[in-house]
Motif scaffolding. Structure first.
Motif, PDB file in Angstrom:
ATOM      1  N   SER A 239       0.929  -1.026  -0.118  1.00 38.50           N
ATOM      2  CA  SER A 239       0.038  -0.131   0.333  1.00 38.50           C
ATOM      3  C   SER A 239       0.665   1.239   0.214  1.00 38.50           C
ATOM      4  O   SER A 239       0.452   2.050  -0.217  1.00 38.50           O
ATOM      5  CB  SER A 239      -1.043   0.064   0.920  1.00 38.50           C
ATOM      6  N   PHE A 240       2.099   0.969   0.668  1.00 38.80           N
ATOM      7  CA  PHE A 240       2.819   2.062   0.562  1.00 38.80           C
ATOM      8  C   PHE A 240       3.796   2.074  -0.985  1.00 38.80           C
ATOM      9  O   PHE A 240       5.151   2.587  -1.015  1.00 38.80           O
ATOM     10  CB  PHE A 240       3.984   1.603   1.963  1.00 38.80           C
ATOM     11  N   LYS A 241       2.921   3.475  -1.430  1.00 42.98           N
ATOM     12  CA  LYS A 241       3.185   3.900  -2.493  1.00 42.98           C
ATOM     13  C   LYS A 241       3.205   5.841  -2.923  1.00 42.98           C
ATOM     14  O   LYS A 241       2.175   5.576  -2.460  1.00 42.98           O
ATOM     15  CB  LYS A 241       2.448   3.115  -3.633  1.00 42.98           C
ATOM     16  N   GLN A 242       3.728   6.267  -3.221  1.00 43.29           N
ATOM     17  CA  GLN A 242       3.778   7.590  -3.497  1.00 43.29           C
ATOM     18  C   GLN A 242       2.127   7.778  -3.701  1.00 43.29           C
ATOM     19  O   GLN A 242       1.528   9.214  -3.670  1.00 43.29           O
ATOM     20  CB  GLN A 242       4.645   8.203  -4.013  1.00 43.29           C
ATOM     21  N   GLU A 243       1.849   7.411  -5.154  1.00 40.02           N
ATOM     22  CA  GLU A 243       0.960   8.023  -5.581  1.00 40.02           C
ATOM     23  C   GLU A 243      -0.690   7.583  -5.252  1.00 40.02           C
ATOM     24  O   GLU A 243      -1.746   8.378  -5.364  1.00 40.02           O
ATOM     25  CB  GLU A 243       0.506   6.868  -7.347  1.00 40.02           C
ATOM     26  N   ASN A 244      -0.788   7.090  -4.023  1.00 38.57           N
ATOM     27  CA  ASN A 244      -1.841   6.494  -3.048  1.00 38.57           C
ATOM     28  C   ASN A 244      -1.961   7.968  -2.412  1.00 38.57           C
ATOM     29  O   ASN A 244      -2.924   7.697  -1.531  1.00 38.57           O
ATOM     30  CB  ASN A 244      -1.674   5.191  -2.586  1.00 38.57           C
ATOM     31  N   ILE A 245      -1.360   8.233  -1.968  1.00 37.33           N
ATOM     32  CA  ILE A 245      -1.558   9.740  -0.763  1.00 37.33           C
ATOM     33  C   ILE A 245      -2.289  10.924  -1.697  1.00 37.33           C
ATOM     34  O   ILE A 245      -1.462  10.693  -2.569  1.00 37.33           O
ATOM     35  CB  ILE A 245       0.115  10.229  -0.347  1.00 37.33           C
ATOM     36  N   THR A 246      -2.612  11.325  -0.284  1.00 37.56           N
ATOM     37  CA  THR A 246      -3.691  12.353  -0.498  1.00 37.56           C
ATOM     38  C   THR A 246      -3.408  13.469   0.849  1.00 37.56           C
ATOM     39  O   THR A 246      -2.950  12.533   1.743  1.00 37.56           O
ATOM     40  CB  THR A 246      -4.766  12.093  -0.812  1.00 37.56           C
ATOM     41  N   THR A 247      -3.522  15.165  -0.213  1.00 37.33           N
ATOM     42  CA  THR A 247      -3.260  15.429   1.615  1.00 37.33           C
ATOM     43  C   THR A 247      -4.213  16.463   1.723  1.00 37.33           C
ATOM     44  O   THR A 247      -4.560  17.100   1.133  1.00 37.33           O
ATOM     45  CB  THR A 247      -1.192  16.690   0.763  1.00 37.33           C
TER      46      THR A 247
END
Length: 288
Positions: A239-247
């Motif tokens: 799950s720890f992928k850059q594209e999965n992050i929202t801010t």
């Protein structure tokens, strides 16, 4: 006329933005004056209370508040030193975990996570039932060079099987990178396996990771910085992928170091008091 319309549109946009900010992020209560350095917090599912700890230089204690801000109890953690307690977490059974892994200078070799059983927490003092000690698999210098100070940690989450740790980048030439490590949720000494490298942004005071929380359903993790919350869906190690992050921008910058889910759509967070500035405050962010 066009100028008037533009100005009116800007004013309406500003008003709507301010209203949205006020609605979504707000101050909830002020902590007891003795609790100026809260660095970890959970909204404990079984007790429906906020449990907190303070970092280095403070007693080996946990502090219990009601959700509306009433300070209720101090719980002593027996036979443990607050070397640098930096975060709290809990598993689905309500067991509480203390992250004694603050490592500002990147040279500690006694990093550990302490477990307090849910069945014992109604007492005024508790014993630790499990100690998980660990080392970072890729750290070879204590301390490393100033350009590689990536082994401090102020944030973790617990599952029944594992701990996930998220480091605080203190490197010269800060670029927002932080590491994700995995450690078994067991008694003993273990290698912390690096499973991902993620990035926030390149401003240290806005982008260094200072806290983390896992929601009750175990499917979303929130990371905290001084002025934003980063969210990532959580299923497994992949799950720890850059594209999965929202801010989520908070529109408020202070020394925020503790975060927890009250519900899937609401987050509590707390900041430390800074010299000459306001602090020791609990806030709420509504994710809706």
């Amino acid at each position: 006329m066009k100028k008037y319309i533009v100005l009116l549109s800007f004013s309406l946009l500003y008003a709507c933005s301010s209203k949205s900010q006020e609605t979504n992020f707000k101050e909830v209560f002020t902590l007891d004056k003795k609790h100026t350095e809260v660095s970890g917090m959970i909204f404990h599912a079984p007790t429906q209370k906020l449990w907190m700890l303070q970092d280095k230089g403070n007693p080996s204690e946990l502090y219990v508040y009601s959700a509306d801000g009433t300070f209720e109890n101090t719980v002593i953690v027996n036979n443990q030193e607050n070397t640098d307690w930096e975060d709290l977490s809990q598993d689905k059974n309500g067991n509480i975990y203390i992250g004694n892994f603050g490592n500002n200078d990147n040279k500690r070799k006694d990093l550990r996570i302490l477990k307090v059983d849910a069945a014992t927490i109604q007492s005024n003092s508790v014993n630790v039932s499990q100690e998980t000690t660990f080392y970072y698999e890729d750290q070879t210098e204590f301390p490393p060079k100033k350009s590689n100070l990536l082994y401090d940690c102020e944030a973790f989450v617990a599952t029944n099987e594992a701990f996930y740790l998220f480091t605080k980048n203190r490197s010269k030439g800060f670029d927002g990178a932080f590491y994700v490590y995995k450690v078994p949720n067991k008694n003993g000494s273990f290698k912390a396996e690096k499973i991902a490298t993620l990035k926030t942004c390149d401003q240290y005071k806005s982008c260094a990771i200072t806290g983390a929380a896992l929601n009750k359903n175990g499917n979303e993790i929130a990371f905290l910085t001084h002025d934003k919350v980063l969210l990532i869906p959580f299923v497994n190690d992949d799950s720890f992928k850059q594209e999965n992050i929202t801010t989520k921008e908070l529109g408020h910058n202070s020394q925020k170091e503790a975060i927890t889910f009250k519900s899937d759509n609401q987050l509590f967070m707390a900041d430390e008091s800074e010299k000459g500035k306001k602090g020791g405050t609990v806030f709420m962010l509504d994710l809706n």
